[in-house]
Enzyme design. Structure first.
Site, short mmCIF file in Angstrom:
data_model
loop_
_atom_site.label_atom_id
_atom_site.label_comp_id
_atom_site.label_asym_id
_atom_site.label_seq_id
_atom_site.Cartn_x
_atom_site.Cartn_y
_atom_site.Cartn_z
N GLY A 1 0.82 -1.21 0.00
CA GLY A 1 0.00 0.00 0.00
C GLY A 1 0.86 1.26 0.00
O GLY A 1 2.09 1.21 -0.02
N ASP B 1 1.41 3.63 2.42
CA ASP B 1 2.29 3.82 3.58
C ASP B 1 3.33 2.71 3.68
O ASP B 1 4.49 2.95 4.01
CB ASP B 1 1.47 3.83 4.88
CG ASP B 1 0.58 5.04 5.01
OD1 ASP B 1 0.53 5.85 4.05
OD2 ASP B 1 -0.06 5.20 6.07
N SER C 1 -4.82 -12.34 -8.60
CA SER C 1 -4.65 -12.97 -9.92
C SER C 1 -3.67 -12.20 -10.79
O SER C 1 -3.09 -12.74 -11.72
CB SER C 1 -5.99 -13.13 -10.62
OG SER C 1 -6.54 -11.86 -10.85
N ASP D 1 -2.46 -13.26 4.86
CA ASP D 1 -3.63 -12.38 4.84
C ASP D 1 -4.05 -12.12 6.28
O ASP D 1 -3.96 -13.03 7.13
CB ASP D 1 -4.78 -13.08 4.08
CG ASP D 1 -5.83 -12.11 3.61
OD1 ASP D 1 -6.01 -11.98 2.37
OD2 ASP D 1 -6.46 -11.46 4.47
N GLU E 1 -10.44 8.84 11.54
CA GLU E 1 -11.84 8.44 11.32
C GLU E 1 -12.51 8.01 12.63
O GLU E 1 -13.72 8.04 12.76
CB GLU E 1 -11.92 7.28 10.33
CG GLU E 1 -12.06 7.68 8.88
CD GLU E 1 -13.39 8.33 8.55
OE1 GLU E 1 -14.43 7.74 8.84
OE2 GLU E 1 -13.38 9.44 8.01
N TYR F 1 -15.80 1.19 8.79
CA TYR F 1 -14.34 1.29 8.83
C TYR F 1 -13.88 1.92 10.14
O TYR F 1 -13.00 1.39 10.85
CB TYR F 1 -13.85 2.12 7.64
CG TYR F 1 -12.39 2.53 7.72
CD1 TYR F 1 -11.37 1.65 7.39
CD2 TYR F 1 -12.03 3.83 8.13
CE1 TYR F 1 -10.03 2.03 7.47
CE2 TYR F 1 -10.70 4.21 8.20
CZ TYR F 1 -9.70 3.31 7.88
OH TYR F 1 -8.38 3.69 7.97
N ARG G 1 -0.90 7.47 -3.57
CA ARG G 1 -2.22 7.31 -2.97
C ARG G 1 -3.12 6.49 -3.91
O ARG G 1 -3.06 6.66 -5.14
CB ARG G 1 -2.81 8.71 -2.77
CG ARG G 1 -4.15 8.76 -2.05
CD ARG G 1 -4.10 8.09 -0.72
NE ARG G 1 -4.91 8.78 0.29
CZ ARG G 1 -5.47 8.15 1.30
NH1 ARG G 1 -5.33 6.84 1.44
NH2 ARG G 1 -6.14 8.82 2.22
#
Ligand code: NAP
Ligand code: G4F
Length: 325
Positions: free
Chosen positions: A12, A14, A37, A58, A127, A148, A183
């Site tokens: 990602g 960060d 995939s 994961d 958030e 989230y 981003r």
């Protein structure tokens, strides 16, 4: 002695900056990558370094975490992996909870099961403040406004609990929005800078957005990952806010980005209610004085400077793809 770090979310925004930062500090870096995939490693493809090791796993698969933590025995763990899109969390609330809430618990339990002395960083978020008005700091009441935000609040508190219950060196960085040319393309800042580049290069003539009135405290991701590392180097495990302290509306972000390319945003931005959320977070503006006083962390880039560097990067990349550079 060489230190080792384990990063979830290394592919990602960060995670990629943090991996670069830690390799420059001579760490051995282990990253968790998800099987997809098509390869999803465009942000770390440039890191050709024998000290970088990628492992399939994961956050929804506890066994993979137990096995990896046991095998690597990292000195530091950075839990950056998440379903990080607020609007998507309304569409996939259960998956978001499994990754962003229970995923943290799985990782903490993997550390506990390995019985190792590791330092743990949790990617908490502004958030979590949600409906509580700004300015927001480490003592502000949490009031999340999305699946989230609620999932991240669970992770925040379980991190505090493992620190207190098991004496784990565990910290939460409560980071306000931070952006960069890396981003994700569906977040507001990047969607706008990509839109500006497309309009400037004649690929399209408009950009469609939702709520223009929301206020966010936008900083530069590259500066924020250094703050994460600083939190783990301190003598005491504590939680910190990282923010610029400046609020900018979505409308102002559009003005900055379009103006930098010599365009008038009002001629190109259209509205579509489909981009609104069932519950919105109206205003986030952080007070990072604790990080400044205790860690010496200070942001250098403001929203206007960030908009310029992101527009420049998208214009350059898109021109190259079109063979016009
Ligand atoms: P991002 O670009 O969306 O990256 C998310 C990372 O998590 C990706 O590497 C993704 O892998 C991985 N991931 C997603 N689901 C996963 C799963 N089930 N198991 C393992 N990994 C998974 O997010 P970011 O902007 O870098 O943010 C990093 C962290 O900080 C996130 O936890 C985010 O919620 C939090 N945060 C971000 C901000 C911000 O403004 N950027 C502010 C506060 C907190 P793929 O590449 O395979 O999708
Ligand atoms: O860029 P956004 O999607 O980011 P949001 O919701 O603030 O969340 C980001 O920051 C959090 C930290 O506070 C992180 F924890 C989280 O992982 C993520 O990185 O939206 C910013 C604002 C919102 O108010 C949204 O309603 O922009 C508004 N907006 C208006 N039109 C839009 C759009 N957002 C998106 N993504 N797309 C639009 O078309």
């Amino acid at each position: 002695m060489t230190k080792s770090a384990f990063i979830t979310g290394i592919t990602g925004q960060d995670g990629s900056y943090l991996a670069e930062f830690l390799l420059a500090k001579d760490y051995e870096v282990h990253g968790l990558v998800r099987r997809a995939s098509t390869l999803n490693r465009s942000r770390i493809d440039h890191l050709h370094d024998p000290r970088l090791h990628l492992h399939y796993g994961d956050l929804t698969d506890g066994v993979s975490l137990v096995n990896l933590i046991h095998a690597i025995q990292p000195d530091e763990v950075y839990n950056l992996g998440a379903q990080s899109h607020v609007k998507v969390s309304f569409e996939m609330p259960e998956y978001t909870a499994s990754t962003d809430a229970v995923g943290t618990l799985r990782l903490l339990e993997a550390i506990r099961a390995a019985g190792i002395d590791t330092r743990f960083y949790q990617a908490s978020t502004s958030e979590m403040f949600g409906a509580t008005p700004p300015p927001q700091n480490e003592t502000t009441l949490f009031y999340p406004r999305s699946p989230y935000g609620a999932a991240k609040l669970y992770s925040h508190w379980v991190t505090v609990n493992y620190r207190e219950a098991y004496d784990l060196f565990a910290v939460s960085g409560i980071l306000f929005n931070h952006e960069s040319p890396r981003r994700g393309e569906s977040f507001l800042t990047r969607k706008v800078t990509l839109g500006v580049a497309s309009i400037k290069l004649g690929i399209t003539d408009h950009l469609t957005l939702g709520n223009l009135e929301a206020v966010r405290d936008w900083g530069y991701a590259k500066e924020y990952v250094e703050g994460m590392w600083q939190m783990l180097q301190h003598d005491e495990p504590q939680d910190y806010v990282l923010a610029t302290g400046i609020g900018t509306t979505v409308r102002e972000w559009c003005q900055y980005a379009f103006a930098h390319a010599g365009l008038d945003w009002e001629e190109h931005v259209r509205y579509d209610g489909a981009y609104e959320r069932p519950t919105e977070v109206d205003a986030l503006i952080g007070d990072a004085s604790k990080a400044r006083d205790v860690l010496g962390w200070k942001p250098e880039t403001d929203a206007q400077g960030l908009a310029k560097l992101m527009v420049d990067a998208d214009l350059e990349q898109m021109s190259r793809l079109l063979g016009r550079s």
